[in-house]
Design an enzyme around this catalytic site. Structure first.
Site, mmCIF file in Angstrom:
data_model
loop_
_atom_site.group_PDB
_atom_site.id
_atom_site.type_symbol
_atom_site.label_atom_id
_atom_site.label_comp_id
_atom_site.label_asym_id
_atom_site.label_seq_id
_atom_site.Cartn_x
_atom_site.Cartn_y
_atom_site.Cartn_z
ATOM 1 N N ASP A 29 35.900 33.943 32.820
ATOM 2 C CA ASP A 29 36.398 34.681 31.658
ATOM 3 C C ASP A 29 35.300 34.829 30.591
ATOM 4 O O ASP A 29 34.461 33.942 30.442
ATOM 5 C CB ASP A 29 37.606 33.925 31.085
ATOM 6 C CG ASP A 29 38.475 34.828 30.251
ATOM 7 O OD1 ASP A 29 38.225 36.053 30.217
ATOM 8 O OD2 ASP A 29 39.413 34.315 29.614
ATOM 9 N N ASN A 77 44.935 42.911 36.163
ATOM 10 C CA ASN A 77 43.732 43.599 35.680
ATOM 11 C C ASN A 77 43.768 45.117 35.865
ATOM 12 O O ASN A 77 42.961 45.836 35.266
ATOM 13 C CB ASN A 77 42.463 43.038 36.347
ATOM 14 C CG ASN A 77 42.050 41.673 35.822
ATOM 15 O OD1 ASN A 77 41.387 40.901 36.510
ATOM 16 N ND2 ASN A 77 42.440 41.342 34.595
HETATM 17 C C1 FPP Z 1 36.932 38.391 33.008
HETATM 18 O O1 FPP Z 1 36.214 38.631 31.811
HETATM 19 C C2 FPP Z 1 36.179 38.892 34.170
HETATM 20 C C3 FPP Z 1 36.636 39.774 35.101
HETATM 21 C C4 FPP Z 1 37.992 40.355 35.072
HETATM 22 C C5 FPP Z 1 35.785 40.244 36.216
HETATM 23 C C6 FPP Z 1 34.974 39.171 36.882
HETATM 24 C C7 FPP Z 1 34.162 39.758 37.958
HETATM 25 C C8 FPP Z 1 32.867 39.467 38.210
HETATM 26 C C9 FPP Z 1 32.062 38.502 37.417
HETATM 27 C C10 FPP Z 1 32.203 40.131 39.359
HETATM 28 C C11 FPP Z 1 32.310 39.284 40.611
HETATM 29 C C12 FPP Z 1 31.755 40.020 41.780
HETATM 30 C C13 FPP Z 1 32.029 39.748 43.089
HETATM 31 C C14 FPP Z 1 31.488 40.599 44.159
HETATM 32 C C15 FPP Z 1 32.885 38.640 43.497
HETATM 33 P P1 FPP Z 1 36.879 39.589 30.707
HETATM 34 O O2 FPP Z 1 36.485 40.971 30.997
HETATM 35 O O3 FPP Z 1 38.353 39.334 30.668
HETATM 36 O O4 FPP Z 1 36.195 39.083 29.382
HETATM 37 P P2 FPP Z 1 36.874 39.099 27.922
HETATM 38 O O5 FPP Z 1 38.032 38.151 27.979
HETATM 39 O O6 FPP Z 1 35.759 38.598 27.052
HETATM 40 O O7 FPP Z 1 37.275 40.503 27.626
#
Ligand code: FPP
Length: 249
Positions: A29, A77
């Protein structure tokens, strides 16, 4: 890699090799906030998040942790802006295509869990290819939860078992934890011992609800793209300081 990370290429001496978790799960996160803090678009946070995940996977291998599961995309998501969802789907596909050779060299066995039927067909093909090609690898088990929801996973297991009961191949009395687990996406993978969540949120957000029953939870305020071996070392130290009783005294 920073100098501190290079030092951490081997298991730090203050960790007990015999009491490492067998399976670490991560809720990655804070990508969006990481990007915002730098005046960058949110997608840059996801891009950097991939690097953090790659290094954690390597670190688990280097330090002798046999299984890692990452929450890449939840069933909730889909509610994000369309451009972000599309970017993530393309990112998953690109990363898989790019990393397959390295996963083979590093003996990684990859499995995707979740309702994969809703993903774009080109991504599904890449997932299928990476799972098939790495199926016989014997190194670290790397599980990626994509379009995953813990409740959805439990419901699909219930439906499958109900069908067996209806067909007369399973009696209701035979439904126990072991049979139930055979119908979960994670069949054959040990339950996580340690859940790490970055960015300070104190929730499990529908992740591995059944499997997490006795996991130790470690939350750090660090945002996911900044999560490195130094942070992981910290998480493992705290894990080893805990007294795991599994409901006993
Ligand atoms: C949450 O941060 C993150 C995600 C929903 C995506 C995570 C995906 C990756 C790191 C890529 C992984 C790749 C592979 C191929 C497995 P957020 O966007 O919710 O952050 P925020 O809470 O600060 O908005």
């Amino acid at each position: 890699m920073t100098a501190k990370q290079i030092v951490l290429q081997e298991l730090p001496s203050d960790l007990d090799k015999s009491r490492l978790p067998e399976h670490v799960a991560v809720i990655m996160d804070g990508n969006g906030r990481w990007a915002k803090q730098r005046g960058l678009p949110r997608i840059m946070g996801h891009q950097r998040g991939v690097d953090a995940l790659k290094d954690l996977l390597r670190c688990c291998r280097d330090w002798g942790i046999p299984a890692l599961t990452a929450y890449a995309f939840s069933t909730e998501n889909w509610g994000r802006p369309l451009e972000e969802v599309e970017f993530l789907m393309t990112l998953f596909e690109r990363v898989l295509r790019r990393e397959l050779r390295e996963m083979m060299e590093e003996n990684v066995k990859i499995r995707f869990i979740g309702d994969l039927s809703a993903l774009p067909s080109s991504l599904r093909e890449e997932i299928e290819r990476s799972q098939q090609e790495t199926a016989k690898n014997t190194g670290i088990q790397f599980t990626v939860a994509t379009n995953y929801g813990g409740r959805q996973e439990i419901l699909q297991a219930c439906r499958a078992i109900a069908r067996h009961v209806q067909e007369g191949t399973v009696s209701p009395e035979a439904i126990d934890e072991s049979l139930f687990e055979q119908h979960l996406y994670t069949e054959g993978i040990p339950h996580p011992d340690l859940l790490i969540r970055t960015s300070g949120e104190l929730r499990i957000s529908n992740f591995l609800l059944w499997q997490m029953a006795y996991a130790e939870i470690y939350v750090t305020r660090t945002l996911w793209p900044d999560f490195d071996r130094v942070q992981f070392h910290q998480a493992l130290k705290e894990y080893q300081d805990r007294d795991r009783r599994f409901g006993k005294v």
